[in-house]
Design an enzyme around this catalytic site. Sequence first.
Site, short mmCIF file in Angstrom:
data_model
loop_
_atom_site.label_atom_id
_atom_site.label_comp_id
_atom_site.label_asym_id
_atom_site.label_seq_id
_atom_site.Cartn_x
_atom_site.Cartn_y
_atom_site.Cartn_z
N ASP A 10 45.82 51.79 27.71
CA ASP A 10 45.55 52.26 29.08
C ASP A 10 44.14 51.75 29.37
O ASP A 10 43.18 52.18 28.72
CB ASP A 10 45.62 53.79 29.11
N ILE A 11 44.01 50.83 30.30
CA ILE A 11 42.72 50.15 30.54
C ILE A 11 41.61 51.14 30.90
O ILE A 11 40.43 50.86 30.64
CB ILE A 11 42.90 49.08 31.64
N VAL A 33 47.79 50.60 38.29
CA VAL A 33 46.51 50.65 37.58
C VAL A 33 45.37 50.99 38.55
O VAL A 33 44.40 51.65 38.18
CB VAL A 33 46.25 49.31 36.83
N ASP A 34 45.54 50.62 39.81
CA ASP A 34 44.54 50.95 40.85
C ASP A 34 44.38 52.46 40.95
O ASP A 34 43.27 53.02 40.93
CB ASP A 34 45.03 50.35 42.18
N SER A 117 49.10 41.61 39.42
CA SER A 117 50.28 41.25 40.22
C SER A 117 51.62 41.42 39.53
O SER A 117 52.66 41.12 40.13
CB SER A 117 50.20 39.79 40.74
N1 APR Z 1 46.32 50.36 32.13
C1 APR Z 1 46.74 49.07 31.98
N2 APR Z 1 47.72 48.53 32.71
C2 APR Z 1 48.31 49.33 33.62
C3 APR Z 1 47.94 50.68 33.84
C4 APR Z 1 46.90 51.19 33.04
N3 APR Z 1 46.47 52.45 33.17
N4 APR Z 1 48.74 51.20 34.83
C5 APR Z 1 49.57 50.21 35.19
N5 APR Z 1 49.34 49.09 34.48
C6 APR Z 1 50.00 47.79 34.54
C7 APR Z 1 51.39 47.76 35.10
O1 APR Z 1 52.34 48.15 34.11
C8 APR Z 1 51.51 46.28 35.45
O2 APR Z 1 51.86 45.54 34.28
O3 APR Z 1 49.24 46.97 35.41
C9 APR Z 1 50.08 45.89 35.84
C10 APR Z 1 49.86 45.68 37.33
O4 APR Z 1 50.72 46.53 38.07
P1 APR Z 1 50.22 47.27 39.40
O5 APR Z 1 49.23 48.30 39.05
O6 APR Z 1 51.45 47.67 40.15
O7 APR Z 1 49.43 46.13 40.21
P2 APR Z 1 49.96 44.90 41.07
O8 APR Z 1 51.32 44.45 40.68
O9 APR Z 1 48.83 43.90 41.05
O10 APR Z 1 50.09 45.53 42.54
C11 APR Z 1 48.90 45.89 43.20
O11 APR Z 1 49.73 48.06 43.76
O12 APR Z 1 48.70 49.96 43.06
C12 APR Z 1 48.84 49.11 44.12
O13 APR Z 1 46.76 49.28 45.31
C13 APR Z 1 47.53 48.45 44.47
O14 APR Z 1 48.42 47.49 46.47
C14 APR Z 1 48.03 47.20 45.13
C15 APR Z 1 49.26 46.84 44.32
#
Ligand code: APR
Length: 169
Positions: A10-11, A33-34, A117
């Site tokens: 978990d980052i 992750v955001d 992404s």
């Molecule tokens: N730590 C590490 N990786 C994580 C965590 C975490 N705590 N939570 C999620 N991930 C991973 C997901 O499993 C995925 O592999 O991060 C990767 C990116 O997924 P998303 O968070 O959905 O990001 P993204 O695909 O870039 O979409 C971005 O989603 O949350 C919204 O505000 C954000 O609009 C933006 C979009």
Amino acid sequence: MNKIEILQADITTLEVDAIVNAANGSLCGGGGVDGAIHRAAGKDLLAQCRTLGGCDTGFAKITPGYHLPAKFIIHAVGPVWYGGAKNEEQLLASCYRESLRIAAEHQLTSIAFPAISCGAYRFPIPRACEIAYGEVQKFLQSQSSIKKVIFACFDAKLENALLLASRKV
Ligand code: APR
């Protein structure tokens, strides 16, 4: 010593100079992750992000890490996958390059990436991992302060895809 590490984590728990957030153009939080980063960093992060005026796809902006173990957060805005004909690959590569450039500009030595992404933005994971690993490897061949890059994979599927990519590039 290998400068690139691939691990399941978990980052928000990583004690590095900077973690990269997979943000959207508003930089005002979201899910995935955001959402996890904003929850862990605390409300001051959103207040700071509101002063940044957003961020274009393929680019990134830096903020303090607030309550995170990481000192800084680099908010990168990845491309939404529309099938590959809208410059998605170049924009994803740019997210990694820009995040590393900003980290080096701040003399940081360690940085952790999520799979930008690869969640809500639906970028195909194998190709995203090749782009991610390739851009990091290329950057590390240049002189900079960066000594450690961690790929923080949220699950084994992603970890395996990155390990596969690391053998290809
Ligand atoms: N730590 C590490 N990786 C994580 C965590 C975490 N705590 N939570 C999620 N991930 C991973 C997901 O499993 C995925 O592999 O991060 C990767 C990116 O997924 P998303 O968070 O959905 O990001 P993204 O695909 O870039 O979409 C971005 O989603 O949350 C919204 O505000 C954000 O609009 C933006 C979009």
